[in-house]
Design a protein around this motif. Structure first.
Motif, PDB file in Angstrom:
ATOM      1  N   ILE A   8     -25.999 -29.060 -24.876  1.00 16.35           N
ATOM      2  CA  ILE A   8     -27.428 -29.115 -24.535  1.00 16.35           C
ATOM      3  C   ILE A   8     -27.691 -30.304 -23.609  1.00 16.35           C
ATOM      4  CG2 ILE A   8     -29.765 -29.209 -25.418  1.00 16.35           C
ATOM      5  CD1 ILE A   8     -28.782 -28.127 -28.037  1.00 16.35           C
ATOM      6  N   ALA A   9     -27.091 -31.450 -23.970  1.00 15.61           N
ATOM      7  CA  ALA A   9     -27.291 -32.632 -23.134  1.00 15.61           C
ATOM      8  C   ALA A   9     -26.692 -32.415 -21.752  1.00 15.61           C
ATOM      9  CB  ALA A   9     -26.663 -33.850 -23.805  1.00 15.61           C
ATOM     10  N   ALA A  10     -25.517 -31.773 -21.729  1.00 16.78           N
ATOM     11  CA  ALA A  10     -24.808 -31.619 -20.459  1.00 16.78           C
ATOM     12  C   ALA A  10     -25.422 -30.535 -19.582  1.00 16.78           C
ATOM     13  CB  ALA A  10     -23.334 -31.308 -20.719  1.00 16.78           C
ATOM     14  N   LEU A  11     -26.075 -29.533 -20.215  1.00 14.63           N
ATOM     15  CA  LEU A  11     -26.699 -28.474 -19.413  1.00 14.63           C
ATOM     16  C   LEU A  11     -27.732 -29.074 -18.474  1.00 14.63           C
ATOM     17  CD1 LEU A  11     -27.340 -25.411 -21.754  1.00 14.63           C
ATOM     18  CD2 LEU A  11     -25.795 -25.556 -19.811  1.00 14.63           C
ATOM     19  N   GLY A  12     -28.531 -29.968 -19.036  1.00 10.69           N
ATOM     20  CA  GLY A  12     -29.546 -30.619 -18.210  1.00 10.69           C
ATOM     21  C   GLY A  12     -28.904 -31.409 -17.090  1.00 10.69           C
ATOM     22  N   VAL A  55     -18.416 -34.572 -19.840  1.00 14.13           N
ATOM     23  CA  VAL A  55     -18.364 -33.115 -19.967  1.00 14.13           C
ATOM     24  C   VAL A  55     -18.658 -32.458 -18.625  1.00 14.13           C
ATOM     25  CG1 VAL A  55     -19.662 -31.158 -20.888  1.00 14.13           C
ATOM     26  CG2 VAL A  55     -18.839 -32.941 -22.430  1.00 14.13           C
ATOM     27  N   VAL A  56     -19.689 -32.945 -17.954  1.00 15.17           N
ATOM     28  CA  VAL A  56     -20.057 -32.333 -16.674  1.00 15.17           C
ATOM     29  C   VAL A  56     -18.942 -32.544 -15.649  1.00 15.17           C
ATOM     30  CG1 VAL A  56     -21.728 -32.364 -14.795  1.00 15.17           C
ATOM     31  CG2 VAL A  56     -22.502 -32.625 -17.132  1.00 15.17           C
ATOM     32  N   VAL A  57     -18.391 -33.746 -15.639  1.00 11.98           N
ATOM     33  CA  VAL A  57     -17.325 -34.059 -14.689  1.00 11.98           C
ATOM     34  C   VAL A  57     -16.107 -33.178 -14.963  1.00 11.98           C
ATOM     35  CG1 VAL A  57     -15.660 -35.810 -14.014  1.00 11.98           C
ATOM     36  CG2 VAL A  57     -18.058 -36.416 -14.245  1.00 11.98           C
ATOM     37  N   ALA A  58     -15.738 -33.075 -16.238  1.00 11.95           N
ATOM     38  CA  ALA A  58     -14.547 -32.300 -16.578  1.00 11.95           C
ATOM     39  C   ALA A  58     -14.775 -30.810 -16.356  1.00 11.95           C
ATOM     40  CB  ALA A  58     -14.146 -32.559 -18.031  1.00 11.95           C
TER      41      ALA A  58
END
Lengths: 352, 294, 413, 260, 226
Positions: free
Chosen positions: B20-24, B231-234
Motif C-alpha cells: 500500500i505504501a509503495a503503490l503510492g 520495494v519500488v526500486v527493486a
C-alpha cells in the motif's frame, strides 16, 4: 592578476578560516564553546567530503553517517581500550556481555593501527559498495535511497550488537587520547586544534582536487556521464574515487568527534544524523569550496543555540531550512550572497 | 507454531502493508519522478486520521470504515498541497525533491507532535477484526487478513483506474509522453496534481492499516519509508507488477529472516538482499522505460 | 608537482595550520584534575539545571519528568528554598540524543555553573553524561529505573536499580507459582541486561525460560514474535519493551488470542500514562514499579493533588515522575544535611539522608548513591490505575552490582 | 552494385571492419547484418532515411548498445569492449546534439579529452600551461580565440567543432560523427567540410548526414542504409544514379530540391 | 487564423528563433521549409506552446494565446501532429484515440479516413509500423476537431507506399477550406503542391516567403541554397 586571484583567492579564504579557527576561537571562546566548535568542525570535515561527492560529483550521499560512524567507532574502540588499560577490556563488555572481548577489537589497542583503520576501513567499505553501485550504473535517486537505507541498517546493526559495540548506548567514558588525559583542559584544546587543523587540511586537499584535472573530470561526469565515457574514462571510476575520498573524510570527522563529544552512539551515525550533515552542505552551497564546511559549522551552531533558545522549534527550523534553501537557493546561501555581491561590486562583468 | 506458515502469512501481511505504501510511491516516484520522502508522513497522517475519526465516531466498528476514505482524502490533500506549493517548481530536479520533502517530513512530524503530543495515541481495533483463525498452528489475526484484503483492493482499484478509466488513460499518456499528452489536449498539470493526490491518498489508507498495528506516533512514517522505496526500486519503475512482487518478497523475506535470526538482523539481511538483487538487475524486476531520473 | 608559487602558497597554509595546531600542544603529564567549580553560592538564589528531552523520540516521557521537577522546584521555593536560597532552574533539551545530553550537561556545569543537574531518561543519555559530570565534579540526579551495574560519585540514582524492580517482579512470579516465562524486549541495553539477570534468577527460582525475543526500538510489528509466545504457552510474559513499540506488542498479543487468563504480561515500562494508550483494554496485566498513583500515603495525596492542580486533573502520576519529584527534595535534604552546596561536602554526609516521598520514605545509600525503595507489583484495573497486588516487605536496599546475590554471575552468557 | 574493396592489409592501411553486425531490439532488427570496411584517409558518409539504423550502427560500434557480429579495429573486437576502452583503442564519436561540458571552458573541454594520455595519478595535478596536443587541436578546429569561454555560450556550430577538437585531442584514429553539420549555416558547413577533409587524411572519418549538398561536396565514399541493411555503397555519382536508392531515399528530393 | 509576431525563442543559452513572424490565414495552408536545424520544429513548438517565447506573441483567431498552455490551445482549436510518428507506445490504438473522445461515432469517422487502423485497434501503438503510427497520430489529432492544424514532417521516415496515402489525406485536409494548415515538410514538391504559400527559414530567421504552387520550386531552391 585576475587569474591569480581566482587560483589563490580560495586559498587565502582557507587561510583566514584557519586563523579564525586556530587562533581567534581558542582565544575568545570558553572551553565549553570551543569544545562545541570542535564538534562542528568534525561535521564540517564530513561535509567537505559530501561537497566533493554531491556538489562536484552529483552523488547525493545520504548515508555518510555510516562512514562517520566507522571512523568514530574505530577511534572510540581505541580510546575505550586505552581507558581500560593494557590487557583490560571495555567496561560494557563486562556489564552486558560475558566478559570476553571479540577478537576484532584486539588490533585497536594499537594507536597506529587505529589511525590506519580510520583511513583504510571507510576506504575499503566505500570502494566495495561504490564499485557495486557505480559499475551497475545505479545513480541519482536510486543511489541516494540506497545510501540512506544503508545508514538505517548500520544504526540497526549497531543497536543490536550490544556486547560488541555498546548498542544503543554507544561508546563513551574515554579517559585518554593517545596518552593525553582527556579531562585536562589543555589537552581538550589540543584535540580541538587537531580537529580544526584536519578541517583546514581537508579543505586544502579538495582545493587541490577541484583545480586538478580530476576536479574537472568530476564535474564533467556529473553533468554528462555518457559523454565522459566517450572521452576514454570510465565514469564509474571517477565517481568511485570521489565517493571514497568523501567516505574517508567522513571517517576522519567521526574519529575526531568521538574524543571531542566524549561519545559516539548510533544516533550520531543514523539516517537522521546523515541528513543533518546534508543540511549543512545544502545551506552552505554544495558545489563551492568553502560552502559545505561553513554550512556545516553554521548548522552545528544553529543546532546548539536554537535548541537552547527554542528547544521545541528546532525541528521546524531544520525542516524549513531544507525547504527554503533547496527551493530558493539550490546552490546554497553562500552562492546567493556571492551572486548578490558580484552584482553590486562589478555589475557588468559576466560571471566566469 | 509452524516455522513455515507463520513467517509466510505474517510476511504476506507485512508485504501487503509495504505494498500500500509503495503503490503510492510507484505513482509519484515511478510515474512522475518525484522522490517524496514525506510519503511516510502521509502514512502517519492517515494513522492520525484513524485516531481522530475514532474521537468523532466512537464506535470502533464503524469508525475504521469511515477512517479509510477520510484518511485517503486527508493524506491526498496533504500531497496535493505539497505538489502545488513545492513540487511544482522542481520537476526537473528530482534529487532536490528528495531533499525538500525530507524537510517537509521533518516539519510534518513536529506538527504531529505539537498537535497530538509525542506520545502515541491509541486506535482501537474494531471488534470484527478482533480475533484470529488457526492456520497450521498460527493464530492468523483477522487484522492481518484485513491488511492483505485492503492492499489487494487498493491494487485492483488503482490498476483498474489506470487501465480502464479515461483519467487513467490520461495518467498513462502523460507519463509516456508529457509533451504529446499536452498537445492532444490533456491538461498534464492537472493530471500531475490528481496523480499526486491519489498516490498520497494511498499512503493515507496504508496509515489506517498501520494504526491498527501500532496506534499512532509521529515517527511512524520513518519506519516504513525506506522499505517502501526499496520495494519500488527493486520492483522497477512503470509497472505495478514489479512493485507487487517486490513488496511481498521483501515482506516475506523479512519475516523469515526475523524467524531465523532476530528482527534487527532481518532488517540488515533484507537490505543486503535488495543490494545484491540490484546488482543482478539494476533496473529492478520489470522495466518499461529507461530510467529517466538523473 | 606544483609550480613554485603554488607550492609556496600551499606550503604557507600547511605550515600555518601545523604551527597553530601545535601551539595548542597537549599536556601529557597532566593529572586531569577536575576543573574548579564555578558555582556561585554567594547570592540569594541557587542555579539548578533541568536536562530532559523536549524534542525527539523520548520527549513525551521526559516531559512528564520535567513537569514534576518544575513542580518540586516551585514547591521548594514557596517553602523558602534550599538553605534559604531560591531555586533558579535552567532548562535544556537533550533532544533524545546522547551526544546532545553530553554537550548540554557540559554547558550547564561549565557555562551556567549550576549546582546540580536533574534529568536524563535513557541509559544512553546517562552514560553519555557520566564522564562529563565526573570530569567537572558536578552532580546529576537521575530519576528512572535502569539496568544497574553502575555507580558514580557524581550521580544520585533515584529510580530503581535491578534488585528493586526486576528481582521483586521475579519474586512475585515465583510467589504466583509461575513455572514458564517468556521474555520480550526491545533490542537495546536495558532489556538485554534485565533479561540476563532474569534468566539467572529464574534458574535459581526453578522458572523455565521458554523463549526470548527482541525487536528494534522503533519497530512496531510484533506479530511473528507473538506467534512464538502463542506457541510456547508460557505462564507469564516478562515485558521489557520500551516506548511506542509496546503498542504493537500489546495489539499483536491480543490479536492472536492471548489474554491475562492464558499468559499474563508483567511489564517494567508500562505505567499510568502508557496503559490507556495501548488501544486495547489491558485490564488484568501487571507492572513492577516502586510507585503507583494508587499508593496510599499522605505524601502521595499531597503530591497527586499538587501535580494535578498545577498541570491538569486528567494527568496521572507515575513512577519516573515521582522519582524526579523526589530527587529534587532529596537534593534539598542533602544540601541541608551538609550545610553546603559543595559536591564533596554533600557526598561526605549523604549516607542516610532520607525523604518522606510519595512512595514512602526513601533513604540514600552513601556508598552507591542509590536509594532504598519498596518493590511493588500492580495489576491494571478498568480505570487504567494499578491495584497493588504484591509488595516487598520493606524498602529494598539498593544493590546495583547485585553483589548480595550469589546466583549472579556477571560474566555468564 | 559494388565497388571493389581493396584488401586493407595489402595496402598497409588502417581500417575499421564491420561484418554481419546486427542489433536486435526485442525482435526488431535495427541493424541487420551490416558489412562495412572503413578505410583510413577517406571521408565516409552514411546516409539513409530516419530509422535506417545509421545511429544505431555507430552506437553498436562504440559500446552503447549490445550487438552481434563483428566490429574489428586493429585486431580488437569492439563489440566485446566497454565504451571507454573502445575510446582508448582509438575509436571516438560525437552525438547528434553536441554534448560539451557547458560549465567548463573550451580549453578545459579539450584538455579533459586528453585523459587517454595521462596516468590516473597525473589527474590529481592541476593543468599547467596548455599541452601541445590541445593547442594543436584548438588551432585545427579554429577555436583558439575562444579558449577561455565557457563551452555553454558557444554557438551551435562551434560546439560541434569543439567536439571534433575533443576527438582530435583524444587522438581518435577512427571518428564517427553523427550529423555534425545539422543546424549549421552554409558557411559553417563549408568550414566543417574542409576541416573533415583536412583531418581525414590520416584518419578514418565516418559521417552520418542528411544534407545531400554536403555529402556531394565532401564524400569520398557513400554508404546508403535502409531498414537496417546496407542498400549500396559507392561514390556520390554512383549512388545518385542508382534507381534503387532513388526509390527509397532520393527519389522525392530529385524532383524538388537538393535537400533530403 | 494563426499568427506568430516577432517571436524569439530558444533552449537554455541557445537561441533558435530570432524575430520570426508568420501568418496562416483562415482556411489557408502554409508550408515552412529550411535546412535541418534552421528552427522549423521549434517554430511549430512555439505555436503549440511547448516552447515558451522569449519575446513576441502567438495569436489564434486574433486572440493572444501566448500565456496559454498547449492543452488550452488545443481546446481552442489548435491541432498538432509532432515529428516522428509519436504515439503513446504502451497504450493500444483504441486507447490512443479514446484519450480524445470515447464517442464511437467520432472514432468511426476518423477510422473511415484511415481504414488501415481499423484492424489494429487492440494493438499496442508501440508495435505499429511507422506509417501506421503516423496515421494514428493524424487521426488522433483530427479527433480533437481542430480548426488550425499543424503538421511537422508528416511523411518523414515513412515507407514510400504509405507516404502517398498520407499525402493524399493531407491534401484532402488542406483543400477542405474550413481547416487552416501549417506544414513543415522536407518534401518540397509535395509541400508546395499542398499549400498556398511558403516561408523559408534559415538559422532562425525568415529568409524568404512567397506564394506556393509547383512554380515556386525554383524560388525555394534558390532561397535554400544561400
Amino acid at each position: 592578476m585576475k587569474s591569480l586571484v581566482r587560483t589563490f583567492g580560495p586559498l587565502v579564504a582557507i587561510a583566514v578560516l584557519a586563523v579564525l579557527l586556530l587562533v581567534v576561537a581558542p582565544a575568545v571562546l570558553s572551553p565549553f564553546r570551543l569544545n562545541n566548535l570542535g564538534k562542528y568542525c568534525c561535521w564540517a570535515i564530513a561535509a567537505v567530503g559530501i561537497g566533493l561527492a554531491w556538489g562536484r560529483g552529483g552523488m547525493l550521499v545520504m548515508g555518510q553517517g555510516v562512514f562517520f560512524g566507522i571512523g568514530g567507532y574505530a577511534m572510540a574502540m581505541h580510546l575505550k581500550l586505552e581507558a581500560a588499560g593494557p590487557e583490560g577490556i571495555p567496561d560494557f563488555m563486562l556489564l552486558y556481555g560475558d566478559g570476553t572481548m571479540p577478537g576484532w577489537w584486539e588490533p585497536f589497542r594499537s594507536g597506529a593501527f587505529t589511525l590506519f583503520a580510520i583511513i583504510a576501513l571507510p576506504a575499503v567499505a566505500a570502494a566495495i559498495l561504490g564499485y557495486a553501485i557505480f559499475k551497475r550504473r545505479v545513480k541519482g535517486a536510486y543511489f541516494a535511497i540506497l545510501t540512506q537505507a544503508l545508514a538505517v541498517v548500520f544504526a540497526t546493526l549497531l543497536i543490536a550488537t550490544i556486547q560488541e559495540t555498546g548498542g544503543f548506548n554507544g561508546l563513551n567514558q574515554f579517559t585518554f587520547f593517545f596518552g593525553y588525559n582527556l579531562y585536562d583542559p589543555v589537552n581538550k584544546k589540543m584535540v580541538y586544534s587537531i580537529a580544526a587543523g584536519l578541517l583546514i587540511g581537508c579543505l586544502v586537499l579538495v582545493w587541490q582536487l577541484y583545480r586538478s584535472r580530476f576536479g574537472e573530470l568530476l564535474i564533467a561526469t556529473r553533468d554528462a556521464e555518457e559523454r565522459v565515457r566517450f572521452l576514454g574514462h570510465d565514469p564509474a571510476n571517477v565517481k568511485l574515487a570521489a565517493f571514497v575520498v568523501a567516505a574517508v573524510m567522513a571517517s576522519i570527522g567521526g574519529a575526531m568527534f568521538a574524543p571531542i563529544a566524549g561519545i559516539i552512539s548510533p544516533s550520531d551515525v543514523d539516517a537522521t544524523a546523515s541528513i543533518f550533515l546534508i543540511a549543512g552542505v545544502a545551506l552552505g552551497g554544495r558545489a563551492l569550496l568553502l560552502g559545505p564546511a561553513l554550512g556545516a559549522l553554521a548548522v552545528g551552531y544553529g543546532r546548539s543555540t536554537l535548541s537552547e533558545s527554542f528547544p521545541d522549534q528546532w525541528t521546524y527550523f531544520l525542516g524549513a531550512l531544507f525547504i527554503a534553501v533547496i527551493l530558493l537557493f539550490p546552490a546554497g546561501l553562500a552562492s546567493a550572497v556571492g551572486r548578490a555581491a558580484r552584482l553590486v561590486v562589478r555589475p557588468k562583468e559576466a560571471t566566469p | 507454531m509452524d516455522s513455515f506458515t507463520t513467517p509466510l502469512l505474517a510476511g504476506t501481511a507485512t508485504g501487503a502493508l509495504l505494498l500500500i505504501a509503495a503503490l503510492g510511491l510507484a505513482l509519484t516516484f515511478g510515474q512522475m519522478g518525484v522522490i517524496n520522502m514525506a510519503h511516510g508522513e502521509f502514512l502517519m497522517a492517515g494513522a492520525y486520521t484513524a485516531f481522530v475519526t475514532q474521537q468523532i465516531v466512537t464506535n470502533a466498528d464503524i469508525s475504521i470504515v469511515v477512517a479509510l476514505p477520510a484518511a485517503f482524502v486527508v493524506a491526498g490533500l496533504l500531497g496535493l498541497l505539497l505538489e502545488v506549493t513545492v513540487i511544482t517548481w522542481m520537476y526537473r530536479r528530482p534529487l532536490d525533491t528528495l531533499l525538500v520533502t525530507v524537510g517537509v517530513g521533518l516539519v510534518l512530524q513536529q506538527l504531529a507532535k505539537d498537535i497530538f503530543g509525542a506520545q502515541g495515541d491509541p486506535v482501537r481495533t474494531p471488534t470484527w477484526l478482533d480475533g484470529n483463525i488457526d492456520v497450521f498452528g498460527y493464530h492468523w489475526p483477522y487484522r492481518q487478513m484485513f491488511t492483505i484484503v485492503l492492499a489487494v483492493m487498493a491494487l485492483i482499484a488503482l490498476a483498474a483506474l489506470l487501465k480502464y478509466s479515461a483519467f487513467g488513460r490520461q495518467i498513462r499518456a502523460t507519463v509516456q509522453n508529457r509533451d504529446l499528452a499536452e498537445t492532444v489536449g490533456i491538461r498534464t498539470r492537472a493530471v500531475d496534481r490528481i496523480t499526486f493526490f491519489i498516490g498520497s491518498g494511498l499512503a493515507g489508507i496504508g496509515g489506517v492499516a498501520v494504526s491498527l498495528i501500532s496506534g499512532t506516533n509521529p515517527r511512524l512514517g520513518t519506519t516504513y519509508i525506506i522499505s517502501a522505496f526499496l520495494v519500488v526500486v527493486a520492483g522497477g519503475l512503470g509497472q505495478l507488477k514489479g512493485t507487487v512482487i517486490a513488496a511481498f518478497a521483501v515482506g516475506i523475506a523479512t519475516s523469515f529472516f526475523a524467524d531465523w535470526t532476530s528482527a534487527s538482523m532481518a532488517q540488515v539481511a533484507t537490505f543486503a538482499l535488495v543490494v545484491v538483487f540490484l546488482q543482478l538487475r539494476p533496473q529492478g524486476l520489470f522495466v518499461v522505460r529507461s530510467r529517466g531520473l538523473a | 608537482m606544483f609550480s613554485p608559487p603554488t607550492r609556496h602558497v600551499i606550503g604557507t597554509v600547511v605550515a600555518l595550520t601545523a604551527t597553530l595546531s601545535l601551539s595548542a600542544c597537549g599536556n601529557k603529564d597532566g593529572d586531569g584534575s577536575a576543573a574548579e567549580s564555578c558555582v556561585d553560592t554567594s547570592g540569594d538564589s541557587i542555579k539548578l539545571g533541568f536536562l530532559n528531552s523536549t524534542s525527539g523520540a523520548m520527549a513525551i516521557s521526559e516531559q512528564t519528568v520535567r513537569d514534576s521537577l518544575t513542580l518540586a522546584a516551585e514547591e521548594i521555593n514557596a517553602d523558602g528554598g534550599i538553605l534559604g536560597k531560591e531555586i533558579e532552574f535552567v532548562e535544556e533539551d537533550g533532544a533524545s540524543d546522547p551526544a546532545v545530553f553530553a554537550e548540554k550537561i557540559d554547558k550547564l556545569l561549565t557555562s551556567d555553573c549550576v549546582a546540580a543537574v536533574f534529568g536524563g531518561w535513557t541509559s544512553a543519555s546517562r552514560k553519555a553524561m557520566l564522564p562529563v559530570v565526573e570530569a567537572n565534579n558536578g552532580l546529576l540526579f537521575y530519576p528512572v529505573q535502569y539496568e544497574g551495574l553502575e555507580a558514580s560519585e557524581n550521580i544520585y540514582y533515584t529510580g530503581a536499580t535491578t534488585n528493586q524492580q526486576i528481582i521483586p517482579a521475579m519474586d512475585f512470579l515465583a510467589s504466583e507459582g509461575v513455572e514458564t516465562l517468556f521474555l520480550a524486549g526491545s533490542d537495546y541495553v536495558f532489556p538485554r541486561t534485565a533479561n540476563k539477570i532474569i534468566k539467572q534468577y529464574a534458574a535459581e527460582l526453578g522458572i523455565e525460560i521458554v523463549g526470548e525475543e527482541y525487536v528494534p526500538l522503533d519497530d512496531d510489528d510484533w506479530t511473528t514474535q507473538v506467534a512464538k509466545i502463542v506457541d510456547a504457552e508460557p505462564d507469564f510474559v516478562f515485558n521489557t519493551i520500551n516506548g511506542s513499540s509496546n503498542v504493537g506488542f500489546i495489539k499483536a498479543y491480543y490479536e492472536q488470542g492471548l489474554s491475562p487468563e492464558t499468559s499474563p504480561i508483567i511489564s517494567v515500562s508500562i505505567a499510568e500514562e502508557e496503559a490507556p494508550a495501548m488501544g486495547k483494554d489491558v485490564t488484568g496485566q501487571y507492572a513492577a514499579w516502586n510507585y503507583f498513583q494508587s499508593v496510599q500515603s499522605p505524601a502521595n495525596d499531597v503530591f497527586i493533588r499538587a501535580f494535578q492542580d498545577r498541570f491538569g486533573s486528567d494527568r496521572p502520576t507515575s513512577d519516573p515522575m515521582e522519582a524526579a519529584y523526589t530527587s529534587l527534595y532529596l537534593y534539598k535534604n542533602l544540601v541541608e544535611a551538609a550545610d553546603s552546596f559543595d559536591v564533596d561536602d554533600i557526598n561526605e554526609s549523604a549516607d542516610g539522608v532520607s525523604f518522606d516521598a510519595p512512595e514512602g520514605t526513601v533513604t540514600i545509600d552513601g556508598d552507591n548513591h542509590h536509594i532504598a525503595k519498596t518493590g511493588l507489583i500492580g495489576q491494571i484495573n478498568a480505570d487504567n490505575q494499578f491495584d497493588i497486588v504484591w509488595s516487598s516487605e520493606e524498602p529494598i536496599e539498593p544493590d546495583p552490582f547485585l553483589e548480595g546475590y550469589d546466583w549472579w554471575d556477571p560474566t555468564a552468557e | 552494385m559494388k565497388i571493389d574493396h581493396p584488401s586493407p592489409d595489402d595496402l598497409g592501411q588502417d581500417y575499421l571492419e564491420i561484418r554481419g553486425l546486427t542489433v536486435d531490439f526485442d525482435g526488431f532488427k535495427a541493424v541487420d547484418g551490416v558489412d562495412l570496411t572503413l578505410l583510413q584517409g577517406r571521408v565516409h558518409f552514411l546516409i539513409g532515411p530516419n530509422g535506417a539504423g545509421k545511429t544505431t550502427l555507430v552506437d553498436a560500434a562504440t559500446g552503447l548498445v549490445p550487438a552481434t557480429g563483428l566490429a574489428r579495429y586493429r585486431n580488437q573486437d569492439l563489440l566485446s569492449m566497454r565504451s571507454h576502452k573502445i575510446v582508448r583503442a582509438g575509436v571516438g564519436r560525437t552525438f547528434q546534439t553536441a554534448t560539451v561540458f557547458e560549465e567548463l571552458s573550451v580549453l578545459q573541454n579539450l584538455d579533459i579529452a586528453g585523459g587517454v594520455h595521462r596516468s590516473p595519478f597525473a589527474l590529481l595535478r592541476a593543468r599547467r600551461g596548455v599541452p601541445s596536443y590541445v593547442a594543436e587541436a584548438l588551432e585545427t578546429v579554429g577555436l583558439a580565440d575562444l579558449r577561455d569561454r565557457p563551452a555553454g555560450v558557444l554557438a551551435h556550430g562551434q560546439k560541434q567543432w569543439l567536439e571534433i577538437g575533443m576527438l582530435l585531442v583524444q587522438d581518435a584514429r577512427v571518428m564517427l560523427l553523427d550529423e555534425p553539420v545539422a543546424g549549421m549555416s552554409a558557411e559553417e558547413r563549408e568550414e566543417t567540410g574542409a576541416l573533415l577533409q583536412r583531418i581525414g587524411e590520416e584518419r578514418t572519418i565516418v559521417v552520418i548526414e542528411h544534407d545531400m549538398d554536403f555529402v556531394r561536396e565532401f564524400a569520398d565514399v557513400v554508404t546508403v542504409m535502409h531498414a537496417g541493411k546496407v542498400l549500396m555503397e559507392g561514390s556520390v555519382t554512383e549512388i545518385q544514379a542508382s534507381p534503387e536508392v532513388q526509390e527509397v531515399y532520393l527519389g522525392r528530393t530529385v524532383e524538388g530540391t537538393s535537400h533530403a | 487564423m494563426l499568427e506568430l509576431r516577432g517571436v524569439t525563442a530558444g533552449y537554455g543559452r541557445t537561441m533558435v528563433l530570432d524575430d520570426v513572424s508568420i501568418e496562416v490565414p483562415v482556411g489557408g495552408a502554409v508550408a515552412v521549409m529550411g535546412h535541418n536545424g534552421a528552427g522549423k520544429t521549434t517554430l511549430l513548438r512555439v505555436a503549440v506552446g511547448l516552447v515558451p517565447v522569449r519575446t513576441g506573441s502567438v495569436l489564434l483567431d486574433g486572440q493572444d494565446v501566448t500565456p496559454l498552455r498547449p492543452s488550452a490551445r488545443v481546446k481552442r482549436g489548435l491541432g498538432y501532429v509532432p515529428q516522428g510518428q509519436q504515439s503513446f507506445a504502451h497504450m493500444t490504438t483504441l486507447e490512443n484515440l479514446q484519450l480524445i473522445t470515447t464517442a464511437r461515432s467520432a472514432i468511426d469517422e476518423v477510422l473511415d479516413t484511415f481504414p488501415a487502423l481499423r484492424g489494429l485497434l487492440s494493438r499496442r501503438a508501440g508495435l505499429l509500423s511507422g506509417g501506421q503510427r503516423q496515421q494514428l497520430a493524424i487521426a488522433r489529432t483530427l479527433l480533437t476537431r481542430p480548426r488550425m492544424l499543424i503538421l511537422d514532417e508528416p511523411t518523414e521516415g515513412i515507407q514510400p507506399n504509405v507516404v502517398t496515402e498520407i499525402e493524399g489525406v493531407i491534401s484532402g485536409l488542406t483543400d477542405r477550406g474550413d481547416l487552416s494548415v501549417l506544414l513543415v515538410e522536407q518534401h518540397v514538391g509535395f509541400a508546395l503542391r499542398a499549400t498556398g504559400s511558403y516561408y523559408v527559414l534559415e538559422s532562425g530567421r525568415v529568409t524568404s516567403r512567397g506564394e506556393g504552387g509547383p512554380a515556386a520550386i525554383d524560388a525555394v531552391r534558390a532561397a535554400m541554397a544561400v
